[in-house]
Design a protein around this motif. Structure first.
Motif, mmCIF file in Angstrom:
data_model
loop_
_atom_site.group_PDB
_atom_site.id
_atom_site.type_symbol
_atom_site.label_atom_id
_atom_site.label_comp_id
_atom_site.label_asym_id
_atom_site.label_seq_id
_atom_site.Cartn_x
_atom_site.Cartn_y
_atom_site.Cartn_z
ATOM 1 N N UNK A 88 18.424 52.527 4.931
ATOM 2 C CA UNK A 88 19.033 53.846 5.021
ATOM 3 C C UNK A 88 20.016 53.972 4.065
ATOM 4 N N UNK A 89 20.589 52.760 3.187
ATOM 5 C CA UNK A 89 21.427 53.059 2.234
ATOM 6 C C UNK A 89 20.640 52.988 0.759
ATOM 7 N N UNK A 90 19.405 52.881 0.819
ATOM 8 C CA UNK A 90 18.769 53.043 -0.375
ATOM 9 C C UNK A 90 18.654 54.466 -0.897
ATOM 10 N N UNK A 91 18.956 54.800 -2.009
ATOM 11 C CA UNK A 91 19.002 56.223 -2.521
ATOM 12 C C UNK A 91 17.595 56.142 -3.526
ATOM 13 N N UNK A 92 17.424 55.243 -4.246
ATOM 14 C CA UNK A 92 16.782 55.259 -5.283
ATOM 15 C C UNK A 92 15.121 55.397 -4.942
ATOM 16 N N UNK A 93 14.736 54.628 -3.806
ATOM 17 C CA UNK A 93 13.428 54.621 -3.113
ATOM 18 C C UNK A 93 13.065 55.946 -2.939
ATOM 19 N N UNK A 94 13.853 56.762 -1.677
ATOM 20 C CA UNK A 94 13.370 57.952 -1.698
ATOM 21 C C UNK A 94 13.201 59.240 -2.875
ATOM 22 N N UNK A 95 14.318 58.630 -3.704
ATOM 23 C CA UNK A 95 13.966 59.660 -4.935
ATOM 24 C C UNK A 95 12.957 59.510 -5.870
ATOM 25 N N UNK A 96 12.593 58.014 -6.061
ATOM 26 C CA UNK A 96 11.125 57.857 -6.674
ATOM 27 C C UNK A 96 10.040 58.551 -5.873
ATOM 28 N N UNK A 97 10.173 58.236 -4.633
ATOM 29 C CA UNK A 97 8.679 58.802 -3.899
ATOM 30 C C UNK A 97 8.980 60.349 -4.174
ATOM 31 N N UNK A 98 9.974 61.100 -3.910
ATOM 32 C CA UNK A 98 9.921 62.311 -4.035
ATOM 33 C C UNK A 98 9.576 62.947 -5.424
ATOM 34 N N UNK A 99 9.868 62.112 -6.484
ATOM 35 C CA UNK A 99 9.420 62.507 -8.053
ATOM 36 C C UNK A 99 7.906 62.362 -7.900
ATOM 37 N N UNK A 100 7.361 61.373 -7.387
ATOM 38 C CA UNK A 100 6.067 60.819 -7.495
ATOM 39 C C UNK A 100 5.397 62.118 -6.990
ATOM 40 N N UNK A 101 5.820 62.856 -5.741
ATOM 41 C CA UNK A 101 5.216 63.774 -5.043
ATOM 42 C C UNK A 101 5.180 64.990 -5.706
ATOM 43 N N UNK A 102 6.469 65.542 -6.581
ATOM 44 C CA UNK A 102 6.569 66.517 -7.176
ATOM 45 C C UNK A 102 5.519 66.555 -8.605
ATOM 46 N N UNK A 103 5.380 65.292 -9.274
ATOM 47 C CA UNK A 103 4.355 65.034 -10.318
ATOM 48 C C UNK A 103 3.157 65.392 -9.895
ATOM 49 N N UNK A 104 2.721 64.740 -8.912
ATOM 50 C CA UNK A 104 1.443 65.010 -8.226
ATOM 51 C C UNK A 104 1.015 66.379 -8.052
ATOM 52 N N UNK A 105 1.754 66.725 -7.259
ATOM 53 C CA UNK A 105 1.634 68.429 -7.058
ATOM 54 C C UNK A 105 1.606 69.282 -8.244
ATOM 55 N N UNK A 106 2.302 68.976 -9.087
ATOM 56 C CA UNK A 106 2.259 69.580 -10.639
ATOM 57 C C UNK A 106 1.123 69.361 -11.360
ATOM 58 N N UNK A 107 0.616 68.273 -11.348
ATOM 59 C CA UNK A 107 -0.711 67.667 -12.234
ATOM 60 C C UNK A 107 -1.739 68.412 -11.367
ATOM 61 N N UNK A 108 -1.624 68.455 -9.856
ATOM 62 C CA UNK A 108 -2.901 69.101 -9.066
ATOM 63 C C UNK A 108 -3.185 70.608 -9.306
ATOM 64 N N UNK A 109 -1.779 71.067 -9.714
ATOM 65 C CA UNK A 109 -2.032 72.455 -9.677
ATOM 66 C C UNK A 109 -2.262 73.089 -11.263
ATOM 67 N N UNK A 110 -2.247 71.978 -12.058
ATOM 68 C CA UNK A 110 -2.525 72.365 -13.521
ATOM 69 C C UNK A 110 -3.952 72.409 -13.884
ATOM 70 N N UNK A 111 -4.358 72.775 -15.077
ATOM 71 C CA UNK A 111 -5.697 72.721 -15.572
ATOM 72 C C UNK A 111 -6.347 71.199 -15.481
ATOM 73 N N UNK A 112 -7.741 71.073 -15.317
ATOM 74 C CA UNK A 112 -8.248 69.838 -15.206
ATOM 75 C C UNK A 112 -8.028 69.155 -16.550
ATOM 76 N N UNK A 113 -7.506 67.805 -16.646
ATOM 77 C CA UNK A 113 -7.351 67.118 -17.798
ATOM 78 C C UNK A 113 -6.129 67.311 -18.318
ATOM 79 N N UNK A 114 -5.112 67.790 -17.755
ATOM 80 C CA UNK A 114 -3.899 67.963 -18.123
ATOM 81 C C UNK A 114 -3.088 66.585 -17.898
#
Length: 262
Positions: free
Chosen positions: A72-98
């Motif tokens: 519960x005191x870990x701030x970095x772990x949730x932030x890393x997970x949230x950033x991976x989720x954001x980047x994965x969505x960003x690439x999924x919505x982008x053109x193929x091969x991006x």
């Protein structure tokens, strides 16, 4: 009975102590920001498939870490997970091969712009603090000279106009006649900082009050008319400027126009 001699060389019993360490205050670390930046470095050049695989690993790690009491005191772990989720969505919505590039990521660019603004604001606050400290120290110096009756011996420096305001503030808003006279005489005779024409122009542009400027202008013309005169003989100019600054300025302007070389 003989007393045994002490051993030679004598043994050292004192311990050498280390010099005290003065910790330099630093800005507290932000684990969440560090985690997001780490993810962006890892994700650079990844495709949508690679980012999705990295997201699966991050989710697995998050589930594993959730079993620990201090999760519960870990701030970095949730932030890393949230950033991976954001980047994965960003690439999924982008053109193929991006592939992911933090340099073109709008979120990253917005954060960098916000950081730059925050750094600029912090630098401005620090500069204001340093300037306030400089003004206060200079005001203390001039006040000490005033108490010794040696203010006239001081050479004006850049920024003394603000120091004048500080001394006036300390006096409850009352005009400091001796400081005004000191500055007016220095401006008229081009002493210290006022040797620079640019400094005299800045003073005339509003850094000094109208009575001080009128006093300096009248002194300039009176000293031109009587080159050998001592400013101490022209104390009436200060009283005239304090009572009627506009009339004093008009008189100085009239004397200027009456110069034979004009």
């Amino acid at each position: 009975m003989t007393t045994p001699l002490p051993p030679w060389p004598p043994r050292r019993t004192d311990r050498r102590t280390a010099a005290p360490y003065a910790a330099v205050p630093r800005e507290p670390a932000d684990p969440a920001r560090s985690g997001r930046r780490w993810v962006r470095r890892r994700a650079r050049g990844m495709t949508a498939e690679a980012a999705a695989a990295a997201l699966d690993v991050a989710r697995f790690d998050a589930r594993q870490n959730s079993r620990f009491e201090d999760s519960a005191l870990d701030e970095r772990g949730p932030a890393e997970l949230g950033e991976w989720e954001r980047i994965a969505r960003l690439l999924a919505d982008a053109c193929p091969g991006t592939v992911y590039d933090p340099d073109t990521d709008d979120v990253v660019r917005a954060e960098l712009a916000a950081d730059a603004d925050a750094d600029a604001a912090a630098a401005a606050r620090e500069a204001e603090l340093r300037e306030a400290m400089r003004i206060a120290a200079r005001a203390d110096e001039l006040q000490a000279l005033r108490e010794l009756g040696a203010l006239e011996q001081a050479e004006p420096r850049e920024g003394d106009e603000a120091v004048r305001e500080e001394l006036t503030r300390r006096a409850g808003g009352y005009v400091q006649a001796d400081v005004d006279t000191w500055l007016a005489r220095a401006l008229a005779t081009h002493r210290g900082h006022y040797q620079d024409p640019a400094a005299r122009e800045e003073a005339a542009a509003g850094r000094l009050t109208p009575p001080v400027l009128a006093h300096a202008a009248l002194l300039t013309e009176l000293l031109r008319l009587a080159p050998g005169a001592d400013v101490e003989e022209l104390v009436f100019a200060a009283r005239l400027a304090a009572a009627e600054p506009k009339a004093t300025g008009d008189l100085a302007a009239a004397l200027t126009r009456a110069r034979p070389d004009r």
